[in-house]
Each structure stands twice: as structure tokens, then as C-alpha cells.
Design a protein around this motif. Structure first.
Motif, PDB file in Angstrom:
ATOM      1  N   HIS B 235       0.726  -1.214  -0.010  1.00 31.30           N
ATOM      2  CA  HIS B 235       0.075  -0.031  -0.006  1.00 31.30           C
ATOM      3  C   HIS B 235       0.880   1.192  -0.147  1.00 31.30           C
ATOM      4  N   ARG B 236       0.593   2.053  -1.078  1.00 33.17           N
ATOM      5  CA  ARG B 236       1.443   3.347  -0.873  1.00 33.17           C
ATOM      6  C   ARG B 236       0.640   4.509  -1.090  1.00 33.17           C
ATOM      7  N   ASP B 237       1.099   5.827  -0.867  1.00 36.27           N
ATOM      8  CA  ASP B 237       0.167   6.911  -1.020  1.00 36.27           C
ATOM      9  C   ASP B 237       0.256   7.586  -2.594  1.00 36.27           C
ATOM     10  N   VAL B 238      -0.777   6.663  -3.524  1.00 42.41           N
ATOM     11  CA  VAL B 238      -0.782   7.050  -4.919  1.00 42.41           C
ATOM     12  C   VAL B 238      -2.251   7.070  -4.973  1.00 42.41           C
ATOM     13  N   PRO B 239      -2.797   7.754  -6.023  1.00 41.18           N
ATOM     14  CA  PRO B 239      -4.144   8.023  -6.331  1.00 41.18           C
ATOM     15  C   PRO B 239      -4.949   6.759  -6.821  1.00 41.18           C
ATOM     16  N   SER B 240      -4.041   5.792  -7.718  1.00 49.16           N
ATOM     17  CA  SER B 240      -4.714   4.782  -8.299  1.00 49.16           C
ATOM     18  C   SER B 240      -3.927   3.567  -8.202  1.00 49.16           C
ATOM     19  N   ASP B 241      -4.499   2.275  -8.083  1.00 49.78           N
ATOM     20  CA  ASP B 241      -3.968   1.123  -8.133  1.00 49.78           C
ATOM     21  C   ASP B 241      -3.019   0.639  -9.260  1.00 49.78           C
ATOM     22  N   ALA B 242      -2.192   0.199  -9.028  1.00 53.06           N
ATOM     23  CA  ALA B 242      -1.265  -0.539 -10.178  1.00 53.06           C
ATOM     24  C   ALA B 242      -0.985  -2.034 -10.040  1.00 53.06           C
ATOM     25  N   LEU B 243      -1.169  -2.525 -11.250  1.00 54.15           N
ATOM     26  CA  LEU B 243      -0.820  -4.092 -11.378  1.00 54.15           C
ATOM     27  C   LEU B 243       0.204  -4.399 -12.355  1.00 54.15           C
ATOM     28  N   HIS B 244       1.317  -5.259 -11.610  1.00 49.91           N
ATOM     29  CA  HIS B 244       2.254  -5.531 -12.580  1.00 49.91           C
ATOM     30  C   HIS B 244       2.074  -7.134 -12.472  1.00 49.91           C
ATOM     31  N   MET B 245       2.302  -8.013 -13.846  1.00 53.76           N
ATOM     32  CA  MET B 245       2.821  -9.310 -13.914  1.00 53.76           C
ATOM     33  C   MET B 245       3.701  -9.578 -14.645  1.00 53.76           C
ATOM     34  N   VAL B 246       4.806 -10.288 -14.022  1.00 52.81           N
ATOM     35  CA  VAL B 246       5.992 -10.200 -14.569  1.00 52.81           C
ATOM     36  C   VAL B 246       6.197 -11.949 -15.038  1.00 52.81           C
ATOM     37  N   PHE B 247       6.874 -12.301 -15.928  1.00 58.00           N
ATOM     38  CA  PHE B 247       7.133 -13.865 -16.322  1.00 58.00           C
ATOM     39  C   PHE B 247       8.502 -13.956 -16.693  1.00 58.00           C
ATOM     40  N   HIS B 248       8.875 -14.963 -16.132  1.00 58.59           N
ATOM     41  CA  HIS B 248      10.475 -15.257 -16.856  1.00 58.59           C
ATOM     42  C   HIS B 248      10.427 -15.713 -18.305  1.00 58.59           C
ATOM     43  N   MET B 249      11.451 -15.212 -18.967  1.00 60.44           N
ATOM     44  CA  MET B 249      11.860 -15.662 -20.196  1.00 60.44           C
ATOM     45  C   MET B 249      13.169 -15.740 -20.175  1.00 60.44           C
ATOM     46  N   PRO B 250      13.582 -16.281 -21.684  1.00 61.84           N
ATOM     47  CA  PRO B 250      15.057 -16.459 -21.883  1.00 61.84           C
ATOM     48  C   PRO B 250      15.977 -15.288 -22.076  1.00 61.84           C
ATOM     49  N   GLY B 251      16.905 -15.049 -22.194  1.00 67.89           N
ATOM     50  CA  GLY B 251      17.815 -13.995 -22.404  1.00 67.89           C
ATOM     51  C   GLY B 251      18.124 -13.570 -23.773  1.00 67.89           C
ATOM     52  N   ARG B 252      18.738 -12.642 -24.092  1.00 64.98           N
ATOM     53  CA  ARG B 252      18.619 -11.996 -25.284  1.00 64.98           C
ATOM     54  C   ARG B 252      19.358 -12.684 -26.613  1.00 64.98           C
ATOM     55  N   ASN B 253      20.284 -13.665 -26.150  1.00 68.20           N
ATOM     56  CA  ASN B 253      20.840 -14.563 -27.420  1.00 68.20           C
ATOM     57  C   ASN B 253      20.128 -15.665 -27.594  1.00 68.20           C
ATOM     58  N   HIS B 254      18.943 -16.076 -26.694  1.00 70.18           N
ATOM     59  CA  HIS B 254      18.014 -17.138 -27.236  1.00 70.18           C
ATOM     60  C   HIS B 254      17.469 -17.102 -28.301  1.00 70.18           C
ATOM     61  N   PRO B 255      17.283 -18.091 -29.050  1.00 66.76           N
ATOM     62  CA  PRO B 255      16.567 -18.083 -30.523  1.00 66.76           C
ATOM     63  C   PRO B 255      15.030 -17.578 -30.195  1.00 66.76           C
ATOM     64  N   ASP B 256      14.349 -17.899 -29.045  1.00 71.67           N
ATOM     65  CA  ASP B 256      13.006 -17.592 -28.935  1.00 71.67           C
ATOM     66  C   ASP B 256      12.921 -16.054 -28.680  1.00 71.67           C
ATOM     67  N   TYR B 257      14.053 -15.307 -28.595  1.00 72.23           N
ATOM     68  CA  TYR B 257      14.018 -14.058 -27.979  1.00 72.23           C
ATOM     69  C   TYR B 257      13.160 -12.986 -28.716  1.00 72.23           C
ATOM     70  N   HIS B 258      13.248 -12.980 -30.255  1.00 71.96           N
ATOM     71  CA  HIS B 258      12.464 -12.082 -30.881  1.00 71.96           C
ATOM     72  C   HIS B 258      11.178 -12.569 -31.161  1.00 71.96           C
ATOM     73  N   THR B 259      10.764 -13.853 -31.040  1.00 72.82           N
ATOM     74  CA  THR B 259       9.313 -14.327 -30.913  1.00 72.82           C
ATOM     75  C   THR B 259       8.722 -13.678 -29.647  1.00 72.82           C
ATOM     76  N   ILE B 260       9.331 -13.924 -28.596  1.00 72.95           N
ATOM     77  CA  ILE B 260       8.752 -13.287 -27.528  1.00 72.95           C
ATOM     78  C   ILE B 260       8.684 -11.819 -27.248  1.00 72.95           C
ATOM     79  N   ASP B 261       9.490 -11.221 -27.857  1.00 70.24           N
ATOM     80  CA  ASP B 261       9.422  -9.731 -27.984  1.00 70.24           C
ATOM     81  C   ASP B 261       8.300  -9.239 -28.867  1.00 70.24           C
ATOM     82  N   LEU B 262       8.010  -9.800 -29.778  1.00 72.52           N
ATOM     83  CA  LEU B 262       6.762  -9.782 -30.886  1.00 72.52           C
ATOM     84  C   LEU B 262       5.571 -10.147 -30.187  1.00 72.52           C
ATOM     85  N   LEU B 263       5.481 -11.150 -29.341  1.00 69.84           N
ATOM     86  CA  LEU B 263       4.434 -11.609 -28.650  1.00 69.84           C
ATOM     87  C   LEU B 263       3.886 -10.315 -27.794  1.00 69.84           C
ATOM     88  N   SER B 264       4.932  -9.756 -27.010  1.00 70.55           N
ATOM     89  CA  SER B 264       4.516  -8.543 -26.112  1.00 70.55           C
ATOM     90  C   SER B 264       4.046  -7.516 -26.952  1.00 70.55           C
TER      91      SER B 264
END
Lengths: 428, 412
Positions: B235-264
Motif C-alpha cells: 500500500h502506498r500514497d498513490v491515487p490509483s492502484d497499479a498491477l504488474h504481472m511479470v513472467f520469466h523468459m530466456p535471455g537476449r541471445n536465445h533463439p526464442d527472444y525475437h518471438t517473445i518480443d513480438l508476442l509482447s
């Protein structure tokens, strides 16, 4: 092997001149003015329509802002989602923006997708419908963002400072939550009708502007009935400002930093002291080695950043020093700021420092002309104020020729403590 | 297309040269292979503090900024979890001044007590200004340790706590310099109105005599696979609630990186994106929402972040986001939607090439990843992503057990 002497700086070369490209200007068949600047191998283009219609053109500054934002929220033939897709599908970017004097609709695109995207720009300007639902979403979302921003000392200070400097003229209009709630859809529509008209615009093209780009712009914007260009309107006469208390303070209980704004109204770009004040404010706080940065950040560690500069509007201007400092050192920081001003008023700037600032400014100017879009931005900054590129030649001359005595006199003329408004937001 | 040459000095410094006679400028970008991830967990914030110290004077040059400004140049730097990157731009005819300055501070810093004391305070002010004095400022200070329990990404670049910065001592500073600030740990890119020969001569003159150093072996603990959804509420002194959802993904050099970037991008880049349309326009649960990837070199995060509209319960907002995520997991993305985000990515890349410093940074980063020429293969890699891969990555990455959720609630 010859030992390189690391204690000696290599020979330095003075910047002889700044390469400036003058845009090609012409009128479309319907009299709309277009300026073009082509450079660089990248096949991209920026198409910018500037309207003589900023937030100072309405008694509620939010009306021009909302009106231009709503253009892309629906036209007679497409809804908001279709407009967004119409741009995004081609990897293009559409931005609407405004300042106090002007509003802009800008398209960034790869050249090959200009024919598909540019017609959409005309469509949102000429046939927007301001849908009720999208309008209410925009109003309430922007109001919520405003409320969040009003929790930041720097935002409160920046906003309040403008109000203090310029009220009750349109440049200093007061904005609060009620300003958001009171805007009506009718006002947005009226403002669009009166101000966001092609006849009230100028088109600026920059990037890879070849024949096809030119043809496309002509086809999309040039084929209406002949227009009576309205852009060059008379400026409204200057109005008297309200006298305010010199020292202003807004308490924010939980602040760990206080925002400080110290400054005053100044003048427009055509004033004889314009270049001199630009150079003076650079010495005071316009670069990393400035008086304020060296003292208040690098010596005392009171802040992450402090700066000074001048800004120009079409009908006025101002000087401001701005920073956020730890609340516990707020009063000390303010004292140091005035001390630095006094030093500039009493002691001539040493030759070595002046030489450094001159070279820094010239290097900065050189960088600001690098690339077609930068070049066009510089042209616009002159043209929209009734000037041309010779403005920058004059600036270059002023940089090269200014001396310490002139700088000291400018500090005495324009930075008298009694003339400066001091605003603190946070805790003192 | 960014053309370049590459050579290495005997002390290990990698040098890349990109010639562009159309600009009157030149720039030097020096990337040091050290970031917050390399810090001692009891001495965090150090890589960033050190970046500040690099401007406090070197062994032969007491003032870094002055001589650069004197020749019309300017500079800056940044630190993140992976790297520390320094860059300067100046009129091309004064490029040698850049070589003089950068080589001297690679050789050795002045290590003054006064500089350490001042920069400690400056960094503490930065901490306050960015993270404590702003509404929502500490969101990522919370998300790092929520998502990571073992890997050094569990603390933010600014540091775990102000005390770590306050306690930094000169011996730590000197040790950090010895281990990370030497030619074998650096990549230098020189770009602009320069020639290969000129850069070779200047590199030889100013950098060749700097002793090599030992490239540190990076042995960072791996983050174990997350098996259970993580949650935190503050809880913080802010006017609106904020939501963050983070998921683990591979690193920059992984073959799936661009796919996941485009997914986002499909999910949450721009006004035609799924989350913008459904969450802001249709259901009006959020006032803003974005999906993006952190782009870390080591396994990073795929993030969805948004501000909840007044009067909406955050649990309902989260449910609605979940529905959207399930849709993208279960139904293949239509071709034209994938085409759209590819066009956007290509456009961004081309616009990015307008700026000479941007080109230099991209070359440095590519070299760090193992191949500078990848800057010219980006568009090809983006174009190669296909719908089936997007769906596979979506089901792997967006799984509930892979998710860490932060409820950042308004006190009122």
C-alpha cells in the motif's frame, strides 16, 4: 617507442561553420504551404502538420489539447480501433501534440508505406466525429494521470511556475481537476472547426523526400478547393500580468525532495538580448560544468540535477532555474543559487571558462543540425517565430563575439533578485 | 545496413569502426562488460555508483568534462543489470580528444576521496528523486526481489538499499576498477566522419599501452525454474492502484527472444494492441497498460504493467488480463496481426539508424552478444518469426506458475 604524453590534451580545432540546409518551399495547388528537407540514406519520412492553434488559443487550455487528441478517436468512415490499425499495420507512428502556441499532427513512416498512411492523416483532420464514448474515456484517463502527476513536486512546481509568471494571460491559464471536468464535447468540436483546418496549417516534410513523397503529399493535401491560408495571423496584443508575491511556497508533507523554480518573464527571440541571455544561462546552468551544477551538485551533492535556461513563446518568454533537492538542504541550495547569480553580476567570467562555453555551445549547435529531421526542427524553430535560418548565423556570431563585460551587464540587467520569482514545492 | 570494420588490440580491446562521411560529428561508445549483476549482494548499487566516479578525474586528467566541452563535445553514460556504457559525441575533427580522455580513465582513475563522497550523495539524491519521491517510484525495487530469489537480477541497479551506497569505501572502488575496467573487458565503437586508418592509428597511440587485465569469470547462480505463482501486495500514497504481472523468459541471445518480443507487441504495444483495445477501450478497466520485455542478457522478464481505473477492483482487472492471455495461448495469432508488429519493429529499427550514436551503441551491444553483424540481421530475424512459434512461446512463458504479481494499492 615514443611515450605519448597523457598530460597534454591533443590539438583542438575550432568549429568553422555549421552546415545548414535551407528547406525547399512551395505551395500546393490549393495554396497550402509546404517545406521540404531531404537528407540521409534512410528511407523514412516525417510529415508534420503544424496548426496555428496552441493551448493559449482557448480560455481553457485543455480544450485545444483534447481536441487534437480526439482527432484520431473516430472519423465519419472509421472508428478509433480502425484508425489505430490503419497506422500500426504499416509500422507507422501517429502523434498529436501541442504547446502554448501551436498544435501538431505528425506521421512517421517508411517511405514505401506513405501512400497507405497519409490519407488517414487527412481523414482525421478533415472528418473527425468526436465520439462520446471515446471522449469520456480520454477525459477520465487524462484526469487520473493529472492526479498522479500532482503527486510529484517537480510537476506541481513546473505547472505553478507558469501560472505565476503569466497569469492572467492565456500563457498562464490555471488548470486543476475542475478544468478537466468542465470541458464539453461541443467545445472540442468548435475548436476543431475554428482552428484545426487545413487552411490554418503549414506542412513540414523531412527525411528521404523524393519525387514520390512530394506527389503523395500533393495528392493527399493539395486537391481541395483553393484555400485562403490563415496561418499568418496577427499575434494578440500583450496583456498586463498579475503582480505576485516574490516568494511562493507549496507544502507537501511527505516530500523527501523539494522542487525549486527561480525565474522571471523575459522576451521573445527577436529581442537584442536574446542570444546574450542564452549564453549567460548556459554559463549559469546550461551544461554539466556550469556554475550551478559545479556548486550544488558536484561540490555540495544537494541534487541529482540543476539547470538554467530561457524559453521563448510567440508572444513572450522566460528565464528559469530549476532543480529538485533534498528537503533538508533546500534553504541552503536556494542560498547557493543566489550566490552564483551574484558572482556573475560582480565578477567577469574568466577567459578560459568563456572560451570553453563558446566551444561547447558551437559543438551543441553543430549536433543540433545533424540529420534531416533535426535540420527541419531548427528551421521550424525559426520559421514559426517569423525568422529564418540566418537566425542561427546570428547566434553563431553572438557566441563567437560575446565578452565577459556584456555577460556581467546582462546578469545585472535581467537577474536582479527583486525581479525573480522563487517557488518551492515540498518542505523548506 | 551499418557497415563497419573490426580489429582487436594486443591488450584485448575490441574496436569497431563505422565510417559515415555525411555527418560532421564523430562518437565514441565504450561498453564495459560489468553491470549490477556482478555486484556483491552486500554491496549493491556499486556498478552504478562507479559509473558516477568515472567522471571524477583520471590519473593524468583531473577533469573529464571540461576538456570535452572545450572541443564542443558532450557525453553521458548509463548502467543497468548487465552493462555499463559510456558515450561521447563531438565534432569529428576533434576525435583525438575523445581518445585521450577515454584511454586515460581506462588506464586509471584519480580515486579522490572527495569525488567518492560527493558522488555518494549525488547517487543518494538520484535514489530519492527517481524511486522514493515519485508516485509508483519503487515499483521495480519491489519487482526484482519478487521475481528473482537467487540470481543477481534480484536487486535493482540503483541498489537494494541506500545503506549499501552510504557504506561504499575507497578500497571497494579500487578493487572494482581493477577487476572490470580494463581493455580485455571493454568494447569500443568509433562512428561518424572518421576513417578506419585514422581510428587504427589513434587506438594504437592511446589505448595500446594500457595493460591488459584479467577477464573475470562470471559464475552467477542460476535462478531455479519458478514452479509456483508469486504474489505481493503493498500500500502506498498513490491515487490509483497499479498491477504488474511479470513472467520469466530466456535471455537476449536465445533463439526464442525475437518471438517473445513480438508476442509482447501483439499483446501490448500501441493503441491497436490487444490489451489497449480490450482493457482501456472496451472494458475500461485500466487507464493505461503495456506489455514489454526487459531485454536482459541473462534470462529476463516479460512484463505487463498497468494502472487500474478508479472504482475497479484490481482482482477483476487481473482476471480480465488473464482472459486475454489465455486467448493468445489457445488461439493462433492471425497472420495480419503478426505482420503488423513485424512492420512496427522494422520501422523502429530503420528510424533508429538515423542517429549516429544509436548505430554505435547497437554495434557495441551486438559485439557483446558475440557478433556485431547482428545489427544487420535484426530485420531478417524479426521476419522469420511465425505464428506457431508465437503460440508455443505464449503457452510456455505466460503460464500462471511462471508469474509474479504485484498489487500496488492506493492507501485511499
Amino acid at each position: 617507442m615514443i611515450q605519448t604524453d597523457r598530460t597534454q590534451a591533443p590539438a583542438a580545432h575550432e568549429i568553422a561553420s555549421i552546415p545548414m540546409i535551407n528547406p525547399v518551399s512551395h505551395l500546393l495547388p490549393n495554396n497550402l504551404p509546404v517545406y521540404e528537407l531531404s537528407a540521409g540514406p534512410q528511407e523514412v519520412v516525417k510529415v508534420e502538420l503544424v496548426f496555428n492553434a496552441g493551448s493559449a488559443h482557448h480560455s481553457n487550455p485543455l480544450v485545444p489539447a483534447f481536441s487534437i487528441g480526439m482527432l484520431q478517436e473516430g472519423t465519419q468512415r472509421k472508428n478509433a480501433a480502425e484508425i489505430a490499425s490503419g497506422i500500426d499495420d504499416f509500422g507507422a507512428f501517429l502523434e498529436t501534440s501541442h504547446d502554448k502556441d501551436f498544435s501538431n499532427v505528425t506521421l512517421f513512416t517508411l517511405n514505401r508505406y506513405l501512400p497507405q498512411t497519409l490519407p488517414l492523416i487527412r481523414e482525421i483532420i478533415t472528418e473527425p466525429v468526436f465520439p462520446e464514448k471515446e471522449w469520456e474515456i480520454m477525459r477520465s484517463n487524462r484526469l487520473e494521470k493529472f492526479i498522479i502527476n500532482m503527486g510529484k513536486v517537480s510537476y506541481i512546481a513546473g505547472k505553478r511556475f507558469q501560472e505565476l509568471l503569466f497569469a492572467p494571460t492565456p500563457y498562464g491559464a490555471f488548470i486543476d481537476e475542475q478544468s478537466y471536468k468542465s470541458v464539453t464535447r461541443d467545445e472540442l468540436v468548435e475548436f476543431w472547426k475554428s482552428h484545426y483546418r487545413l487552411a490554418n496549417s503549414t506542412i513540414f516534410l523531412s527525411g528521404h523526400v523524393a519525387g514520390e513523397v512530394r506527389d503523395c503529399v500533393r495528392d493527399v493535401f493539395g486537391k481541395t478547393v483553393p484555400l485562403n491560408p490563415e496561418f499568418e495571423q496577427q499575434l494578440p496584443p500583450l496583456q498586463p500580468k498579475t503582480q505576485v508575491e516574490r516568494e511562493q511556497f507549496i507544502l507537501k508533507e511527505d516530500a523527501v525532495q523539494s522542487a525549486i523554480r527561480i525565474g522571471r518573464r523575459l522576451f521573445t527571440k527577436t529581442h537584442p538580448d536574446y542570444f546574450g541571455m542564452k549564453i549567460l544561462s548556459t554559463i549559469l546552468g546550461g551544461y554539466f560544468g556550469s556554475r550551478l551544477m559545479s556548486n550544488i551538485r558536484e561540490d555540495k551533492g544537494y541534487t541529482y540535477g540543476i539547470g538554467a535556461g530561457i524559453a521563448s513563446l510567440r508572444n513572450d518568454g522566460y528565464f528559469v532555474i530549476s532543480t529538485e533537492v533534498g528537503t533538508d538542504v533546500c534553504s541552503k541550495a536556494i542560498a547557493e543559487i543566489y550566490k552564483e547569480i551574484e558572482i556573475l553580476q560582480n565578477q567577469p567570467v574568466p577567459e578560459a571558462e568563456l572560451h570553453l562555453v563558446k566551444n561547447y555551445l558551437l559543438g551543441n549547435l553543430l549536433k543540433s543540425f545533424d540529420g534531416p529531421m533535426e535540420q527541419m526542427d531548427r528551421f521550424k524553430s525559426a520559421h514559426l517565430f517569423g525568422l529564418d535560418l540566418s537566425f542561427y548565423n546570428s547566434y553563431t556570431d553572438a557566441i563567437k563575439s560575446i565578452n565577459s563585460e556584456t555577460i556581467r551587464n546582462l546578469a545585472r540587467t535581467w537577474l536582479q533578485k527583486d525581479d525573480l520569482i522563487e517557488l518551492v514545492v515540498g518542505k523548506k | 545496413m551499418i557497415n563497419y570494420h573490426r580489429f582487436t588490440l594486443t591488450n584485448g580491446l575490441r574496436v569497431l569502426v563505422h565510417e559515415d562521411p555525411s555527418t560532421p560529428l564523430a562518437c565514441i561508445n565504450i561498453l564495459y562488460d560489468v553491470g549490477a549483476r556482478d555486484e556483491d549482494p552486500n554491496r549493491t548499487g556499486f556498478a552504478h555508483l562507479f559509473e558516477h566516479l568515472m567522471f571524477g578525474g583520471s590519473v593524468n586528467i583531473p577533469n573529464y568534462d571540461g576538456p570535452l566541452q572545450e572541443v564542443g563535445g558532450e557525453n553521458n553514460a548509463f548502467t543497468n543489470n548487465d552493462i555499463t556504457n559510456y558515450y561521447l559525441t563531438l565534432p569529428a575533427e576533434n576525435i583525438e580528444t575523445g581518445f585521450w580522455l577515454e584511454s586515460d580513465r581506462m588506464l586509471s582513475l584519480a580515486f579522490s576521496e572527495k569525488s567518492l563522497e560527493v558522488q555518494r550523495n549525488v547517487v543518494i539524491e538520484e535514489y530519492k528523486q527517481r524511486y522514493l519521491n515519485q508516485p509508483y517510484g519503487d515499483e521495480w525495487l519491489l519487482l526484482h526481489p519478487l521475481a528473482y530469489k537467487v540470481h543477481p537480477y534480484r536487486w535493482a541497479t540503483i541498489g537494494k538499499e541506500i545503506a549499501h551506497i552510504e557504506d561504499a569505501r575507497m578500497e571497494d572502488v579500487k578493487d572494482f576498477f581493477r577487476r572490470y575496467y580494463h581493455p580485455a573487458n571493454a568494447i569500443m565503437v568509433v562512428a561518424g566522419n572518421v576513417t578506419l586508418q585514422q581510428v587504427q592509428e589513434l587506438a594504437e597511440k592511446w589505448f595500446a599501452s594500457i595493460p591488459s587485465g584479467e577477464k573475470q569469470k562470471r559464475n552467477l547462480p542460476e535462478e531455479p525454474t519458478q514452479k509456483v505463482e508469486q504474489r505481493q501486495t503493498v500500500h502506498r500514497d498513490v491515487p490509483s492502484d497499479a498491477l504488474h504481472m511479470v513472467f520469466h523468459m530466456p535471455g537476449r541471445n536465445h533463439p526464442d527472444y525475437h518471438t517473445i518480443d513480438l508476442l509482447s507487441d501483439v499483446l501490448g504495444r500501441g493503441q491497436s494492441s490487444r490489451l489497449y483495445q480490450s482493457m482501456i477501450k472496451e472494458s475500461q478497466l485500466f487507464t493505461e497498460i503495456n506489455a514489454y520485455v526487459t531485454g536482459n542478457l541473462e534470462p529476463g522478464l516479460f512484463a505487463i504493467s498497468g494502472k487500474i481505473k478508479q472504482g475497479i477492483k484490481i482482482e477483476d482487472a487481473e482476471k480480465a488480463v488473464r482472459t486475454e492471455l489465455n486467448r493468445i495461448i489457445n488461439e493462433p495469432v492471425p497472420e495480419h496481426e503478426l505482420e503488423k508488429v513485424k512492420n512496427k519493429a522494422e520501422s523502429t529499427h530503420v528510424f533508429g539508424e538515423l542517429n549516429i550514436l544509436n548505430r554505435a551503441m547497437n554495434l557495441a551491444f551486438g559485439e557483446l552478444l558475440g557478433d556485431a553483424s547482428m545489427v544487420n540481421k535484426e530485420i531478417e530475424r524479426i521476419r522469420a518469426v511465425n505464428v506457431a512459434e508465437i503460440q508455443r512461446c505464449a503457452s510456455e512463458i505466460l503460464a500462471p506458475e511462471n508469474c509474479s504479481i504485484l498489487y500496488y494499492l492506493s492507501k485511499s
